[in-house]
Scaffold this motif. Structure first.
Motif, PDB file in Angstrom:
ATOM      1  N   ALA A  61       0.832  -1.205   0.000  1.00 54.21           N
ATOM      2  CA  ALA A  61       0.000   0.000   0.000  1.00 54.21           C
ATOM      3  C   ALA A  61       0.868   1.256   0.000  1.00 54.21           C
ATOM      4  O   ALA A  61       0.539   2.255  -0.660  1.00 54.21           O
ATOM      5  N   THR A  62       1.986   1.204   0.707  1.00 56.48           N
ATOM      6  CA  THR A  62       2.900   2.341   0.744  1.00 56.48           C
ATOM      7  C   THR A  62       3.547   2.552  -0.620  1.00 56.48           C
ATOM      8  O   THR A  62       3.695   3.690  -1.077  1.00 56.48           O
ATOM      9  N   PHE A  63       3.921   1.479  -1.290  1.00 53.13           N
ATOM     10  CA  PHE A  63       4.460   1.610  -2.646  1.00 53.13           C
ATOM     11  C   PHE A  63       3.410   2.194  -3.595  1.00 53.13           C
ATOM     12  O   PHE A  63       3.730   3.024  -4.444  1.00 53.13           O
ATOM     13  N   ASP A  64       2.169   1.753  -3.444  1.00 49.55           N
ATOM     14  CA  ASP A  64       1.089   2.306  -4.271  1.00 49.55           C
ATOM     15  C   ASP A  64       0.952   3.807  -4.041  1.00 49.55           C
ATOM     16  O   ASP A  64       0.747   4.575  -4.989  1.00 49.55           O
ATOM     17  N   LEU A  65       1.072   4.229  -2.791  1.00 50.66           N
ATOM     18  CA  LEU A  65       1.032   5.653  -2.471  1.00 50.66           C
ATOM     19  C   LEU A  65       2.160   6.382  -3.198  1.00 50.66           C
ATOM     20  O   LEU A  65       1.938   7.435  -3.805  1.00 50.66           O
ATOM     21  N   GLY A  66       3.350   5.817  -3.143  1.00 49.02           N
ATOM     22  CA  GLY A  66       4.489   6.422  -3.834  1.00 49.02           C
ATOM     23  C   GLY A  66       4.235   6.592  -5.315  1.00 49.02           C
ATOM     24  O   GLY A  66       4.540   7.649  -5.896  1.00 49.02           O
ATOM     25  N   GLU A  67       3.666   5.572  -5.949  1.00 47.99           N
ATOM     26  CA  GLU A  67       3.364   5.662  -7.382  1.00 47.99           C
ATOM     27  C   GLU A  67       2.360   6.773  -7.674  1.00 47.99           C
ATOM     28  O   GLU A  67       2.500   7.502  -8.652  1.00 47.99           O
ATOM     29  N   LYS A  68       1.361   6.894  -6.814  1.00 45.61           N
ATOM     30  CA  LYS A  68       0.373   7.962  -7.006  1.00 45.61           C
ATOM     31  C   LYS A  68       1.010   9.334  -6.811  1.00 45.61           C
ATOM     32  O   LYS A  68       0.736  10.265  -7.574  1.00 45.61           O
ATOM     33  N   LEU A  69       1.859   9.463  -5.802  1.00 42.97           N
ATOM     34  CA  LEU A  69       2.478  10.752  -5.528  1.00 42.97           C
ATOM     35  C   LEU A  69       3.453  11.181  -6.622  1.00 42.97           C
ATOM     36  O   LEU A  69       3.637  12.378  -6.855  1.00 42.97           O
ATOM     37  N   ILE A  70       4.060  10.221  -7.275  1.00 41.48           N
ATOM     38  CA  ILE A  70       4.972  10.547  -8.376  1.00 41.48           C
ATOM     39  C   ILE A  70       4.234  11.286  -9.489  1.00 41.48           C
ATOM     40  O   ILE A  70       4.794  12.156 -10.149  1.00 41.48           O
ATOM     41  N   GLN A  71       2.960  10.974  -9.661  1.00 42.01           N
ATOM     42  CA  GLN A  71       2.188  11.531 -10.774  1.00 42.01           C
ATOM     43  C   GLN A  71       1.404  12.805 -10.436  1.00 42.01           C
ATOM     44  O   GLN A  71       0.760  13.365 -11.309  1.00 42.01           O
ATOM     45  N   VAL A  72       1.457  13.275  -9.194  1.00 46.85           N
ATOM     46  CA  VAL A  72       0.649  14.444  -8.829  1.00 46.85           C
ATOM     47  C   VAL A  72       1.072  15.678  -9.601  1.00 46.85           C
ATOM     48  O   VAL A  72       2.224  15.825 -10.009  1.00 46.85           O
ATOM     49  N   GLN A  73       0.103  16.559  -9.794  1.00 46.84           N
ATOM     50  CA  GLN A  73       0.355  17.789 -10.532  1.00 46.84           C
ATOM     51  C   GLN A  73       0.415  19.021  -9.624  1.00 46.84           C
ATOM     52  O   GLN A  73       0.949  20.047 -10.015  1.00 46.84           O
ATOM     53  N   VAL A  75      -0.017  20.498  -5.144  1.00 47.00           N
ATOM     54  CA  VAL A  75       0.015  20.173  -3.717  1.00 47.00           C
ATOM     55  C   VAL A  75      -1.347  19.698  -3.228  1.00 47.00           C
ATOM     56  O   VAL A  75      -1.429  18.767  -2.417  1.00 47.00           O
ATOM     57  N   GLN A  76      -2.404  20.296  -3.721  1.00 48.31           N
ATOM     58  CA  GLN A  76      -3.749  19.902  -3.287  1.00 48.31           C
ATOM     59  C   GLN A  76      -4.020  18.434  -3.619  1.00 48.31           C
ATOM     60  O   GLN A  76      -4.556  17.689  -2.797  1.00 48.31           O
ATOM     61  N   GLU A  77      -3.625  18.008  -4.799  1.00 47.34           N
ATOM     62  CA  GLU A  77      -3.796  16.601  -5.191  1.00 47.34           C
ATOM     63  C   GLU A  77      -2.960  15.686  -4.293  1.00 47.34           C
ATOM     64  O   GLU A  77      -3.428  14.626  -3.864  1.00 47.34           O
ATOM     65  N   ALA A  78      -1.741  16.096  -3.986  1.00 47.60           N
ATOM     66  CA  ALA A  78      -0.864  15.297  -3.117  1.00 47.60           C
ATOM     67  C   ALA A  78      -1.476  15.161  -1.720  1.00 47.60           C
ATOM     68  O   ALA A  78      -1.465  14.075  -1.133  1.00 47.60           O
ATOM     69  N   LEU A  79      -2.011  16.251  -1.200  1.00 47.16           N
ATOM     70  CA  LEU A  79      -2.621  16.204   0.130  1.00 47.16           C
ATOM     71  C   LEU A  79      -3.843  15.301   0.156  1.00 47.16           C
ATOM     72  O   LEU A  79      -4.060  14.564   1.119  1.00 47.16           O
ATOM     73  N   LYS A  80      -4.638  15.319  -0.898  1.00 50.29           N
ATOM     74  CA  LYS A  80      -5.814  14.444  -0.970  1.00 50.29           C
ATOM     75  C   LYS A  80      -5.384  12.982  -1.009  1.00 50.29           C
ATOM     76  O   LYS A  80      -5.945  12.139  -0.297  1.00 50.29           O
ATOM     77  N   ILE A  81      -4.392  12.678  -1.820  1.00 49.30           N
ATOM     78  CA  ILE A  81      -3.897  11.302  -1.922  1.00 49.30           C
ATOM     79  C   ILE A  81      -3.361  10.829  -0.568  1.00 49.30           C
ATOM     80  O   ILE A  81      -3.656   9.715  -0.125  1.00 49.30           O
ATOM     81  N   GLN A  82      -2.602  11.682   0.107  1.00 49.02           N
ATOM     82  CA  GLN A  82      -2.060  11.306   1.411  1.00 49.02           C
ATOM     83  C   GLN A  82      -3.165  11.148   2.448  1.00 49.02           C
ATOM     84  O   GLN A  82      -3.120  10.233   3.277  1.00 49.02           O
ATOM     85  N   SER A  83      -4.158  12.010   2.412  1.00 50.99           N
ATOM     86  CA  SER A  83      -5.275  11.914   3.350  1.00 50.99           C
ATOM     87  C   SER A  83      -6.050  10.617   3.136  1.00 50.99           C
ATOM     88  O   SER A  83      -6.380   9.915   4.099  1.00 50.99           O
ATOM     89  N   ASP A  84      -6.332  10.287   1.874  1.00 46.68           N
ATOM     90  CA  ASP A  84      -7.026   9.036   1.555  1.00 46.68           C
ATOM     91  C   ASP A  84      -6.208   7.829   2.015  1.00 46.68           C
ATOM     92  O   ASP A  84      -6.743   6.875   2.581  1.00 46.68           O
TER      93      ASP A  84
END
Length: 116
Positions: A61-73, A75-84
């Motif tokens: 799950a942590t690796f999946d988070l990393g993959e999602k964060l690599i693609q963020v455009q 800060v707001q998107e990054a914060l949402k992904i981290q919150s989820d």
């Protein structure tokens, strides 16, 4: 010394490749750990395998988070992904703690011959 000024896409690619190598190393580690647990003569190897599977799930799950964060455009998107991610992990950990507690109670009752 040459200037190295990579683009965002180059950095994403490098991070993605590194994450892929980390995933592979992690999979190899858990394979070795599982083989070691399978050959263990200890009576708790079943519980250890269960804990190992839960650890593997959490790391994945942590690796999946990393993959999602690599693609963020942004800060707001990054914060949402981290919150989820945090909310999902809290649910997962609560579930895992409950299941492991139930397992421990069953093991204790079996060991002491009492019904709990």
């Amino acid at each position: 010394m040459a200037d190295f000024n990579p683009s965002a896409e180059t950095i994403r690619t490098m991070l993605g490749e590194t994450l892929g190598r980390l995933r592979k190393a992690n999979a190899e580690y858990f394979d070795l750990l599982e083989k070691g647990l399978s050959s263990s003569p200890l009576s708790i190897s079943g519980q250890a395998k269960e804990i190992c599977a839960r650890m593997q799930h959490n790391v994945s799950a942590t690796f999946d988070l990393g993959e999602k964060l690599i693609q963020v455009q942004d800060v707001q998107e990054a914060l949402k992904i981290q919150s989820d991610f945090f909310q999902d992990q809290m649910r997962t950990l609560t579930d895992q703690a409950k299941t492991m507690g139930e397992s421990a109670m069953k093991a204790a009752s079996a060991m002491f011959g009492t019904k709990i």
